[in-house]
Structure formats: C-alpha cells, structure tokens
Design a protein around this motif. Structure first.
Motif, short mmCIF file in Angstrom:
data_model
loop_
_atom_site.label_atom_id
_atom_site.label_comp_id
_atom_site.label_asym_id
_atom_site.label_seq_id
_atom_site.Cartn_x
_atom_site.Cartn_y
_atom_site.Cartn_z
N THR A 35 0.83 -1.20 0.00
CA THR A 35 0.00 0.00 0.00
C THR A 35 0.86 1.25 0.00
O THR A 35 0.61 2.21 -0.75
N ALA A 36 1.92 1.24 0.81
CA ALA A 36 2.80 2.40 0.90
C ALA A 36 3.62 2.57 -0.37
O ALA A 36 3.81 3.69 -0.87
N SER A 37 4.08 1.46 -0.95
CA SER A 37 4.96 1.55 -2.12
C SER A 37 4.23 1.92 -3.39
O SER A 37 4.85 2.34 -4.37
N ARG A 38 2.91 1.80 -3.40
CA ARG A 38 2.14 2.13 -4.60
C ARG A 38 1.64 3.57 -4.59
O ARG A 38 0.98 4.02 -5.52
N GLN A 39 1.94 4.28 -3.52
CA GLN A 39 1.53 5.66 -3.44
C GLN A 39 2.68 6.57 -3.83
O GLN A 39 3.84 6.19 -3.77
N CYS A 40 2.38 7.80 -4.22
CA CYS A 40 3.41 8.78 -4.52
C CYS A 40 2.87 10.17 -4.23
O CYS A 40 1.67 10.37 -4.05
N ASN A 41 3.78 11.14 -4.19
CA ASN A 41 3.37 12.50 -3.83
C ASN A 41 3.31 13.44 -5.04
O ASN A 41 3.49 14.64 -4.91
N ALA A 42 3.06 12.86 -6.23
CA ALA A 42 2.94 13.70 -7.43
C ALA A 42 1.71 14.60 -7.30
O ALA A 42 0.64 14.17 -6.85
N LEU A 43 1.86 15.87 -7.73
CA LEU A 43 0.76 16.82 -7.59
C LEU A 43 -0.47 16.42 -8.38
O LEU A 43 -1.61 16.63 -7.94
#
Length: 954
Positions: A699-707
């Motif tokens: 779950t954590a690795s599939r997220q990102c902080n792209a705007l």
C-alpha cells in the motif's frame, strides 16, 4: 557452581560409606533376604491381571525436581540411574528415585552399567592400551568375527583419559590405521569410531608371529611412557588370538620383567584349549587376566573381566577417588552431568574377620550421582553478564562441559544424540582463537583473562553479530574442570539501579501479564523440601516478607526486578486501552505486544485469543531463542541491542524444519540516556501477521506524492521488481510470496554479487565443527534503464518511511491469513565440518545504485535504507535476463580433508591435563588371580538393599 560440586562429592562419599557398612552388616547376618522392584516390570501384569514377579504396584508421580519425570521418591528400582545409583562388578544396577524403564523399538534394554564411562573411570586409572589382533589364516570365518567384536567391546571400555592403538599381525605387523604407526591416540568417541570402521577391513591369511607383535607393542608403550604423550599411568596389552605355540618369556624378560608394569590380557578365540595354558601363563606372569571367548554372546562378559584386574590397585589402596565425567545427554533429562565415585570391599584393617580378602582387591562396584547442567547454570548471575555474556566450562581434555554453542542433539524435534557430542573441543566453538591461548590456559587450570574479536551466530546460524569479547577464567577446585565467563564490550559494564517500595514492587510483580525467566535463580526453593512447590514469584514474596524464610535468594536481583515491575506497570493499561479501542475490529494484524528487561522480567499482551495466534510457540518454552534462559537473552532482545536505540529490527522467525511461521517480529532497545555509557535496560516489540505487514508495504509503495496524482512508476510496473530485505539479506516482502524469508542472493544472484563488490553488504566466512551433512543413497533485447533511479526510489519510499517511522499500535491492524506449514524433507545426516557464509549490511551506506552487464544487456538496480529500521528497499529492473549468473547462497560447504590432513588431525594432540590420581599397580596385589571367573564371596543384592534406607533419606 563450586559449592554444588562439593556437595555432590560429599553426598557420594556418604553413599560409599553406607555401602561398606552394609557389607559388614551382611557378613554378620548372611541369611538376610530382601525384596526389590525391577524397573522394567513395575506396574506390569500377566494375562490374569496379576502383578508379574519383581513387578507389583509402584506409585509414580511427576516431580519438577526431576524434570517433571514420573518417579517414586520412597523407593528405588533395579535398572539404571538418573540421580543416585549403584553399579556392581557383576552388572547389577540400582537407582534412586524409582522410575519406569521401557525397552527400545526392538524390545531390548541394552544397558550394562560397567560399560558406562562413570563406572570405568571410577573403577580404573587412566591407561595406555595396545590391542594385538591375530589375523593369521586360522582366524578365518567366525573367529575373525568374534575377534572384531572383542576389539570393539574393548574400545567401549576406554575413555577420554585413555590412549590406545590397534595392531593386526600375521607374519607382518599391520597397523589398523597406518597413519598412527608407532604411537597411541586418545580414546575419545571420534577416534574410537574411526578405528571401529577400520575393523571391517581386517582379513585373515598367513601365519601368526606373535613375538614380533609383542615387541612392537612394548616398544610403543615404552616410548609413550618416556615422552609423556599418553596417560602416564597404567599400561596394558590386549592379545586377541586363537592360540600361541610358545610363552614368549624372552620378550617379557627383555621388556617387562621384573617390574611387570605392562599387564597382559590374552583372549583365546574359539572352543579349542590346546594353547590355553600358554596364554594363561602370559597373563599370570604379567599381572593380567586370561579369558576364553567361544561365541559372540561371550564377548561382553569376558572383556569386562580386565576391568576388575585394573581396579585392584585402587581397591587395595582403599582410594575413593571422586571421578567427574564429561557432559552426557540423558533420555529423560535434557542434559545432565554425571558424577561417580568408586568403592570397594574392606581391606584387612577394616575387616579383620576375613583375612582371605586381603590383597584380592575385589571391586564391589561404583556409586554415583547426576548433576543436571541446568542446575549448574542456575548459579550463574545472568543479569550481571550482560546481553551477550555467557558462562562456559571445559574438562581437563579441553572438551566442552557446557557452552551456549554446544549442540548435543540432532535437528530440533528429532531429539537424537549427535555422535561425538561429548568430545566437542573448546577450540571448535571459540574458533577465532587460532593459537588456542584461551583453551591452553583453561586446560591447565590457570586464572586469568583473554580478549579477542568474535563472530557470534544467532537465529539458527542464519545471522551473525560481530563483537569484542573479554574472557575471564579459573579452575574449579576438587574437579578436573575449568570455568570461564565471556563478556561483550559495550554490554554489562554499566548497570542501572533503582529503588521502589516493597509493597508496590510485589503488587506489580504478581500481575498476570508478568513472567520471570524460568532458568534464572531469583530464589532457590529446592534447598528445602517444604519450599519446592513455590514459584519464583511466591518465593520472592516469602523471602522479602518473612523474618526467617529459610530461602537462598539474590537480594540485589530481586530489588532490581521489583523496580522493573513498577516502572513497566503502565504498559499493561496502555496495551489494554489499545485492545479496547479496537474491539470493534475482530480482524487484528498485531497479535502480541511484549517487553523484556535486563532482570529477566517480561510482560506480554495478547490482542487475539491464544487459539488464533499465527505463531503459537512465540514466548513459550518451545521458542528456545525467544525467551530468557540460562544461556542467553531472547533473540529479539539481542538483535535490538545491536541497533541504535529507537531503531526497530524486523525479521521473520526461522523455525525448525524450515517452516514459515507467517509472522513478522519488530523490536527495539530502550536506553535511558542518549549516551554510550547508558545501559540498555529493556527491549520492546510486537508480533504481527506476515500478510498484514506485506499488505501495508504494498500500500505504501504504490503511493506517490505527485501533484497530479499520476505516478511515473510504481511497484505495480512490470518493468521493475520491488523487494524489502533486512540487514542480513533476507526477503520480507516480494511480489512472489514463495520468496519470502529466502536469502536475497538466491533470488537475485547478479544483484547480490554487485552489492558485495560495492560494499553495501559484506560476506563473513564462518565455521561449524558440529555440523551434519547430507548422506545421499545417491539473450534478450536491450531495454531501457530506470530514469533517474534515485528520484524514483525516493518517492516510492515516501509513504513507506512514514508508515514505519510513525509506528503505533493503531496503524498495525487488520489482516487475516491461513498458515500452511511446509516441513522440510528429512535426510540421513552424518557428522562433518563445514564452512559457510553469513552476510551483513554496511550501516554507513544509506543508498546507492548500480548497473549489471547481463550479456550485453545493462540491468539497473537501486537500494536504499529505510530510516530507523534494519530494512532496505531494493528496486531491480526486470528487462534483462541475468539467470546465467549463479545465485549467491548461504549453503554450507563440507570441509574435505585429504588423507594427509586426516592423518595430521589424528596425530595432533592438543594440550590436556592428566588426572592427578593414578594407581597402576600395588606391591601387595595377588597376581595369581589371573585366569578364572571367581565369584564374589558375598551376595551383592543384600548389600545393595542395606544401602537403600540411606539413599531414600537423601
């Protein structure tokens, strides 16, 4: 520890005195009759339901003092012993307490007390023995078979303080082990087994020239005696033949007369008696004993007769030497140490009414007692040794009596004894001491210190810790043993002390979530019978609140454990609150929270009912490495202590048989101050479901902080593979669940090789001298590389880092999984020496990238350390085929010794200290008792039953 040895020696001495007094009483009342129980027949009934002869109803009750074995504390039985016992020269055996004996899978009880080391070492002095075996043509067939069995039986009577060699002769001299030409070898179990294997190579042909063989034997014994490389005590020649045409008095006159320091023991093989007179004369003329062996069934009893002759000097000297044997594994008690003491019939001064006994040197038998190793270890203040500290002891031969790295059993669960487990040398576990400095000092019973860098394996040898140990050692008075203590620098030098009120301490100590280390001695309730039912907590309360508790306790340890109980008490309410707040969610990912302190106190909280635990062994007696014991702190405590305090250590437990426990452990050390001098006072952690942990990672690795919310790459991308590995290179998370807990090098050999070259991981070569080895019955197109790999990995890690750094109980929830244990197939295992690698990450390298050339295809990978943890995220490009690169494995490699090295190992004798007691011969000995099986002049059974009241009173 020394006090225990002294008390056991005194108890055994009193047993001897009681036995001798019983002998005199029986001589005055020879018609006394006694009844006794047979250990095999107790509680057995016949077809009609009646008790069998020598059986009868025999009450057996479990007793924790005897490892919860069912025993009878009021009666003894006849068979074998585990605590106090007597073995007679005729093979009669009595033990206390009474216990039921069971035959083996073949329905046989192959036990003869006279074959046990405690009997042999107490009955005789150390000896040098040369065994001569006739392999002339007349020894073909059954005779050679009997001869082999006779040699094997003689070897069984030799112990670690004895030396021997075997020579086969016909018209020539043939050493059974050619490497040992002209010398003797120590009679440890490894060497004896080696020679037994060579006995099958003997074959009969030619004529027998005994004179040459005797000359060779005397020459060896004389040289060994002069150089001091043997026992430096008794010497004997065992002659196994089917006849001798002459008496060879010229050989004896040249080498053995008039002193007759070498005893001759001829064994005539076969039913013919034509040469019996010559052989018996050899025995009588050289203070030996003649025996004739006609069948295989005759071997055991006839071989034993030589022990009676070798014991004569001790008996005449009336010496009751205390003899300590090496550690042995008992089938009922996990590990015990056997103490034995020889006793004999009264001499002329003590039995004036029977002058005929003078000089006969009749051995009645041996009496002794057992000391469980666990009892000795309880005397060690483990809390003062620190997290990695341990105590150990060795014998006069350098063999381990007790050491945390001694493994006497086969793989866990099999409970089978390893061959040669009792002759594991100290240098085989403290192998970094290549010059044997520590071993030599301890063998010679010196007092001193020694320091060296060591590598200590944990977690079933899969992981390694590097540390600097300081060793302190000294001899144990009244024993052949030397004891040592190893303290690891950085642990144990500083201690934290605190005070609390007795009322508050006892209140918090008696809470249901609190437990104390079972094998630590806060109090010793076994000192007095009325206290044996007390638990450690109950004993502590009695000791601290009673004016005269009659208890031996460690007041300093108790005060500190009371302090720990009070300081850690708020955790109970905290954990209870967590459970209540999440009660609406029955699907919990975190199953157990736990804490351990430096005083052996532990607290646990279950967030699920016990039946729902994924790993039900954790923090139980079955979890050998996960609990406090006499040898070590828990594994999760030790590993956390080697990380920076506040850093969590994550791992998947390795179980016996390779089972996947399907859980993840996370633990961290607690330090009072941010100071190197501040001691680590506790460790805290949790056990969570593996599937829950992996799901959180994905779950954590599939997220990102792209705007815009659109990620350029993630672990879902087919072009990359994502792994979560620990600091020893084991995979916690992979897209392929079958790779879980595998070593990363087995899955990605090319990447692991590159990481080793770059220094991200380093390889350490380790050695196992107690190992078991299996015995068998039998190009793609170039693809694009990751763009800006560091940037990609950083955003992949963003949520994962937050997830781990902001760790709390509320976020570690929700999961369900089904456990499917996969048991490794068992294979026939044989003892061997192995070399194997272990791997550890370099702490200073936080992140790095690398390229691998796979046959013209460039493969890129990125590795980055996850802060405040022992974990690394590895992202590997999936376009290139690097399968041609061999995997990096942790498989051990057997060390193969060529014939030259084997010979050197056989010949090489490490330093050893010979027993001080030596009784090789006595001038008043009656050497004419040299060729008949004279029975003892009094019934031994009567004596044994006279001793029984004394034994029971113990």
């Amino acid at each position: 520890m020394e006090e225990i040895f002294r008390k056991k020696a005194e108890a055994t001495r009193r047993l001897v005195e009681a036995a001798e007094e019983a002998h005199l009483q029986h001589e005055e009342n020879p018609d006394l009759q006694y009844e006794y129980f047979n250990a095999v027949l107790i509680n057995e009934v016949d077809e009609d339901g009646n008790s069998v002869e020598l059986g009868g109803e025999f009450l057996l009750e479990p007793n924790d003092h005897f490892n919860n074995l069912s025993v009878n504390l009021s009666l003894s039985v006849v068979q074998r012993g585990i605590w106090q016992y007597f073995g007679s020269a005729k093979g009669f055996f009595r033990q206390y307490p009474g216990v039921k004996w069971h035959p083996d899978e073949h329905g046989v009880i192959a036990f003869d007390c006279r074959n046990r080391k405690w009997y042999i070492q107490a009955a005789t002095s150390p000896k040098d023995v040369v065994i001569l075996v006739d392999v002339s043509g007349s020894m073909k067939g059954l005779r050679l078979t009997i001869a082999r069995q006779t040699v094997a039986s003689i070897l069984d009577t030799l112990g670690d303080d004895d030396f021997f060699n075997i020579i086969a002769y016909n018209q020539e001299i043939h050493y059974v082990e050619p490497c040992l030409n002209g010398t003797l070898v120590q009679a440890d179990s490894t060497n004896k087994d080696h020679f037994k294997e060579h006995l099958v190579k003997l074959f009969a042909k030619g004529i027998g020239l005994l004179g040459n063989a005797l000359t060779e034997a005397f020459t060896i014994l004389n040289e060994i005696n002069q150089t001091g490389r043997g026992s430096s005590c008794s010497q004997a020649i065992m002659l196994i033949t089917d006849g001798a045409t002459q008496m060879y008095d010229d050989v004896f006159a040249k080498y053995n007369w008039p002193e007759r320091k070498v005893r001759i023991f001829p064994y005539l093989i076969g039913r013919e008696s034509a040469f019996a007179d010559n052989l018996k004369w050899m025995a009588c003329a050289n203070k030996g004993y003649f025996s004739q062996i006609s069948t295989l069934a005759d071997v055991q009893e006839n071989v034993m007769r030589y022990l009676h002759v070798m014991s004569r000097p001790k008996v005449i000297d009336h010496e009751h030497d205390t003899v300590w044997t090496e550690a042995y594994v008992d089938s009922a008690l996990a590990q015990a140490h056997k103490l034995s003491l020889q006793f004999s019939s009264r001499d002329e001064a003590s039995s004036p009414d029977h002058p005929s006994l003078k000089n006969q040197g009749i051995l009645l038998g041996v009496v002794g007692t057992d000391i469980p190793i666990q009892e000795l270890m309880k005397t060690i203040p483990k809390h003062k040794l620190g997290i990695h500290g341990y105590a150990f002891a060795i014998t006069n031969n350098g063999y381990i009596l007790t050491h945390p790295d001694l493994r006497p059993l086969y793989q866990e669960g099999q409970k089978r004894k390893k061959p040669s487990y009792s002759s594991v040398d100290l240098s085989e576990v403290e192998w970094e001491d290549t010059e044997d400095v520590l071993r030599t000092a301890m063998v010679n019973r010196r007092t001193g210190t020694f320091s060296m860098e060591v590598k200590r394996t944990v977690d079933k040898g899969k992981r390694v810790l590097t540390m600097h140990n300081d060793y302190y050692y000294t001899g144990i008075k009244g024993t052949p043993f030397s004891v040592g203590v190893a303290l690891s620098r950085g642990h144990g030098k500083y201690f934290f002390k605190g005070n609390v009120s007795l009322e508050a301490g006892l209140h918090d100590l008696e809470q249901p979530d609190v437990a104390l280390a079972d094998e630590w001695t806060y109090c010793n309730p076994d000192e007095h019978h009325e206290h044996r039912h007390l638990t450690q907590v109950q004993a502590i309360r009695l000791y601290m609140t009673s004016r005269k508790p009659h208890l031996k306790c460690d007041r300093e340890l108790i005060q500190q454990v009371l302090f720990d109980a009070v300081v850690t008490a708020p955790l109970e309410a905290y954990w209870t609150g967590l459970a209540l707040n999440k009660s609406e969610n029955s699907d919990k990912g975190v199953e157990i929270a736990f804490l351990g302190t430096r005083t052996g106190l532990s607290r646990t909280n279950l967030f699920v009912v016990p039946e729902q635990l994924t790993n039900q062994d954790f923090l139980t007696a079955e979890d050998k490495e996960g609990v406090f014991n006499a040898d070590h702190f828990p594994l999760w405590y030790k590993r956390a202590a080697e990380q920076v305090p506040g850093t969590f250590v994550y791992s998947i437990p390795f179980s016996s048989g390779g089972e996947n426990k399907s859980v993840v452990l996370a633990s961290t050390a607690i330090q009072l101050l941010d100071d190197r001098k501040s001691p680590i006072v506790a460790a805290v952690g949790i056990q969570m479901k593996l599937e829950f942990f992996q799901r959180k990672f994905w779950t954590a690795s599939r997220q990102c902080n792209a705007l815009d919310g659109k990620c350029t790459i993630s672990c879902d991308n087919e072009d990359i593979k994502c792994y979560l590995v620990d600091n020893n290179g084991f995979i916690l998370v992979s897209e392929d669940t079958l790779q879980t807990n595998l070593f990363f090098g087995e899955v990605e050999g090319a990447v692991m090789n590159k990481l080793l070259l770059m220094g991200s991981f380093k390889k350490m070569n380790l050695y196992d001298y107690q190992a078991l080895c299996k015995e068998y019955a039998g190009s793609s197109d170039s693809a694009r590389t990751l763009l800006d790999p560091f940037t990609s990995v950083k955003w992949l890690l963003t949520e994962l880092v937050i997830f781990l750094l902001e760790f709390n109980m509320y976020s570690w929830w929700n999961c369900d999984t089904t456990v499917k244990a996969q048991r490794a197939q068992r294979t026939m295992m044989v003892p061997c020496d192995t070399e194997y690698p272990a791997f550890v990450s370099e702490r200073t390298i936080k992140e790095t990238t690398g390229n691998i050339d796979c046959g013209g295809c460039i493969r890129t990978f990125v590795i980055q350390q996850i802060p405040s943890s022992n974990l690394f995220m590895v992202v590997v490009e999936n376009k290139c085929d690097c399968s041609s690169t061999p995997p990096v494995t942790m498989e051990p490699i057997e060390i193969i010794y060529n014939e030259s090295l084997k010979c050197d190992r056989l010949k090489f004798q490490k330093d050893r200290r010979r027993p001080q007691s030596c009784h090789p011969f006595h001038q008043e000995e009656n050497a004419m008792e040299c060729g008949s099986a004279n029975a003892l002049s009094f019934p031994l059974v009567a004596i044994l039953f006279s001793v029984l009241p004394f034994v029971i009173s113990r």
